[in-house]
Design a protein around this motif. Structure first.
Motif, PDB file in Angstrom:
ATOM      1  N   GLY A  10      36.547  57.271   0.147  1.00  0.00           N
ATOM      2  CA  GLY A  10      36.788  58.136  -0.999  1.00  0.00           C
ATOM      3  C   GLY A  10      38.182  57.929  -1.539  1.00  0.00           C
ATOM      4  O   GLY A  10      39.097  57.576  -0.786  1.00  0.00           O
ATOM      5  N   THR A  11      38.359  58.141  -2.831  1.00  0.00           N
ATOM      6  CA  THR A  11      39.692  57.957  -3.407  1.00  0.00           C
ATOM      7  C   THR A  11      39.837  58.730  -4.707  1.00  0.00           C
ATOM      8  O   THR A  11      38.858  59.102  -5.359  1.00  0.00           O
ATOM      9  CB  THR A  11      39.988  56.469  -3.683  1.00  0.00           C
ATOM     10  N   ILE A  12      41.075  58.972  -5.049  1.00  0.00           N
ATOM     11  CA  ILE A  12      41.473  59.378  -6.399  1.00  0.00           C
ATOM     12  C   ILE A  12      42.833  58.764  -6.630  1.00  0.00           C
ATOM     13  O   ILE A  12      43.726  58.851  -5.777  1.00  0.00           O
ATOM     14  CB  ILE A  12      41.471  60.905  -6.585  1.00  0.00           C
ATOM     15  N   LYS A  81      36.014  64.420   0.601  1.00  0.00           N
ATOM     16  CA  LYS A  81      34.665  64.862   0.223  1.00  0.00           C
ATOM     17  C   LYS A  81      33.795  63.664  -0.157  1.00  0.00           C
ATOM     18  O   LYS A  81      32.641  63.536   0.280  1.00  0.00           O
ATOM     19  CB  LYS A  81      34.757  65.840  -0.945  1.00  0.00           C
ATOM     20  N   GLU A  82      34.349  62.764  -0.947  1.00  0.00           N
ATOM     21  CA  GLU A  82      33.589  61.575  -1.344  1.00  0.00           C
ATOM     22  C   GLU A  82      33.263  60.705  -0.133  1.00  0.00           C
ATOM     23  O   GLU A  82      32.138  60.204   0.007  1.00  0.00           O
ATOM     24  CB  GLU A  82      34.382  60.764  -2.370  1.00  0.00           C
ATOM     25  N   GLN A  86      29.436  59.957   1.232  1.00  0.00           N
ATOM     26  CA  GLN A  86      28.906  58.597   1.297  1.00  0.00           C
ATOM     27  C   GLN A  86      28.460  58.254   2.713  1.00  0.00           C
ATOM     28  O   GLN A  86      27.403  57.657   2.920  1.00  0.00           O
ATOM     29  CB  GLN A  86      29.947  57.578   0.841  1.00  0.00           C
ATOM     30  N   SER A  87      29.270  58.643   3.686  1.00  0.00           N
ATOM     31  CA  SER A  87      28.961  58.330   5.074  1.00  0.00           C
ATOM     32  C   SER A  87      27.699  59.035   5.562  1.00  0.00           C
ATOM     33  O   SER A  87      26.913  58.475   6.331  1.00  0.00           O
ATOM     34  CB  SER A  87      30.141  58.727   5.965  1.00  0.00           C
ATOM     35  N   GLY A  88      27.530  60.281   5.114  1.00  0.00           N
ATOM     36  CA  GLY A  88      26.395  61.075   5.593  1.00  0.00           C
ATOM     37  C   GLY A  88      26.600  61.625   6.993  1.00  0.00           C
ATOM     38  O   GLY A  88      25.684  62.206   7.580  1.00  0.00           O
ATOM     39  N   VAL A 230      40.697  58.040   1.586  1.00  0.00           N
ATOM     40  CA  VAL A 230      40.244  58.565   2.873  1.00  0.00           C
ATOM     41  C   VAL A 230      38.984  57.808   3.298  1.00  0.00           C
ATOM     42  O   VAL A 230      38.110  57.519   2.464  1.00  0.00           O
ATOM     43  CB  VAL A 230      39.963  60.080   2.806  1.00  0.00           C
ATOM     44  N   PHE A 231      38.885  57.511   4.598  1.00  0.00           N
ATOM     45  CA  PHE A 231      37.774  56.731   5.133  1.00  0.00           C
ATOM     46  C   PHE A 231      37.185  57.391   6.373  1.00  0.00           C
ATOM     47  O   PHE A 231      37.881  58.108   7.091  1.00  0.00           O
ATOM     48  CB  PHE A 231      38.241  55.315   5.498  1.00  0.00           C
TER      49      PHE A 231
END
Length: 402
Positions: A10-12, A81-82, A86-88, A230-231
């Motif tokens: 996730g990123t911004i 959050k993203e 995505q990961s679930g 974030v990962f």
């Protein structure tokens, strides 16, 4: 030793408010650096940066949360959050008890510091909000992520200037690889684009007034950015058992200290970090296809980094692709390695290498293939992400196509 994979990102940042938007901008060689827009910017000599535009915190967080979330925390929670969606992945039971979050930031709540210094010194107020300390502390973002997602394992913040994110991700990788945690949220964030944050960097006299041009002979300094990456780092069998989509594998890391100068980079320190990451991952140097460079656009960093690459990779350096995405999103300081890891994931997963934009003139001291101005489609098996910080603190991560 466990295998470690990335199952969510996730990123911004100045290029986009999500990973797909950011990768599209990188593929197109789009520039997110523009005129800064905040209070008293006219008092600054430096008026450009990779500022996040169109981000409305009020629509994402309630009033109570806003009293606790500095902008760097808001960015972190948005990216987290993203990544988790995505990961679930779900955190409950033993997974929640053992999983944690390690994030990097150099400044923490810089905007909160800036606002409250103004209130006390400029406006003459004698009181500040009772939540100023929990809002500005460097571990605020990590703590709020742990609370939001029920992460009860090792959770903390790393602050090593411009290498903060890479150090944080290296530690998260180490925890999952050792079996100490089945999964970790990791990455970093920064939001220094306020009057005080930019004024402090002006004092170093390493900032460009017009553009970030890494490796170009006419480069004249770095440009600040802001944002978060974030990962989800997850143990391979754990991810496989739940049918997760795996983005890539993290295979090695290394850290080094120059032990030489507080601001000047060292070829030896950078070389040790890159060579160490190759050794840790058992990677033949000839199999590395891409390096996301630290590439700040300063005279000292770029030539030192290119010399270190030549030192580590020898004749293979001529076949390497090395680019600096800071030319597009700016230097996110403590959050920069996290956003830049996205370019490495894109290289090994999609076979697309992000360009170094703004490249205009060849520098004999940076005589490598820096992927000038246009992205390149090429299969990449291994990629390195470099971070070399003030204080002589270096951290390099290695990822692999899976």
């Amino acid at each position: 030793m466990k295998r470690v994979v990335i199952t969510g990102a996730g990123t911004i940042n100045a290029l986009g408010h999500s990973v797909p938007d950011t990768l599209e901008a990188m593929r197109e060689g789009r520039c997110g650096i523009a005129e800064l827009d905040f209070r008293d910017v006219d008092r600054l000599a430096i008026r450009i940066g990779g500022q996040v535009r169109g981000f409305e915190a009020e629509g994402r967080f309630n009033r109570q949360q806003m009293t606790l979330y500095d902008r760097f925390t808001q960015f972190t929670l948005t990216a987290a959050k993203e990544a988790i969606e995505q990961s679930g992945i779900e955190f409950h039971g033993d997974t929640a008890a053992r999983s944690g979050v390690v994030l990097g930031t150099a400044g923490g709540g810089v905007s909160t510091w800036d606002d409250n210094y103004r209130a006390v010194y400029e406006e003459g107020k004698n009181r500040v909000h009772p939540f100023v300390v929990p809002k500005l502390m460097n571990n605020a973002a990590a703590s709020h992520v742990s609370m939001e997602y029920n992460l009860k394992g090792p959770s903390f913040t790393v602050s090593t200037a411009c290498a903060s994110s890479n150090h944080a991700m290296a530690l998260a990788f180490q925890m999952v690889r050792s079996g100490a945690a089945p999964a970790m949220l990791t990455g970093g964030s920064e939001s220094m684009l306020c009057f005080g944050g930019v004024k402090a960097w002006e004092g170093l006299r390493v900032m460009s007034k017009d553009a970030c041009r890494p490796f170009s002979a006419n480069r004249n300094g770095m440009v600040q950015g802001e944002g978060a990456g974030v990962f989800v780092f997850e143990e391979y069998e754990h991810a496989k058992a739940r049918g997760a989509d795996i983005l890539c594998e993290v295979v090695g890391y290394a850290m080094s200290s120059d032990a030489a100068d507080i601001v000047m980079p060292s070829k030896q320190g950078a070389s040790r970090a890159m060579a160490g990451a190759l050794a840790d991952g058992g990677i033949d140097a000839g199999k590395v296809g891409y390096i996301n460079a630290h590439g700040t656009g300063t005279a000292a960093n770029d030539k030192t980094e290119c010399a270190a690459v030549a030192d580590v990779f020898g004749p293979h350096a001529d076949n390497l692709l090395i680019s600096s995405t800071k030319s597009m999103h700016g230097h996110l300081i403590g959050g920069t390695g996290a956003v830049e890891l996205l370019a490495c994931i894109m290289a090994v997963r999609d076979g697309v290498v992000a360009p170094t934009i703004g490249y205009e003139e060849t520098d004999p001291e940076c005589a490598l293939d820096v992927v000038p101005n246009e992205a390149r489609e090429v299969p990449v098996e291994y990629a390195l992400s470099n971070a070399f910080a003030f204080g002589g603190l270096n951290a390099v991560l290695a990822v692999k196509r899976i």
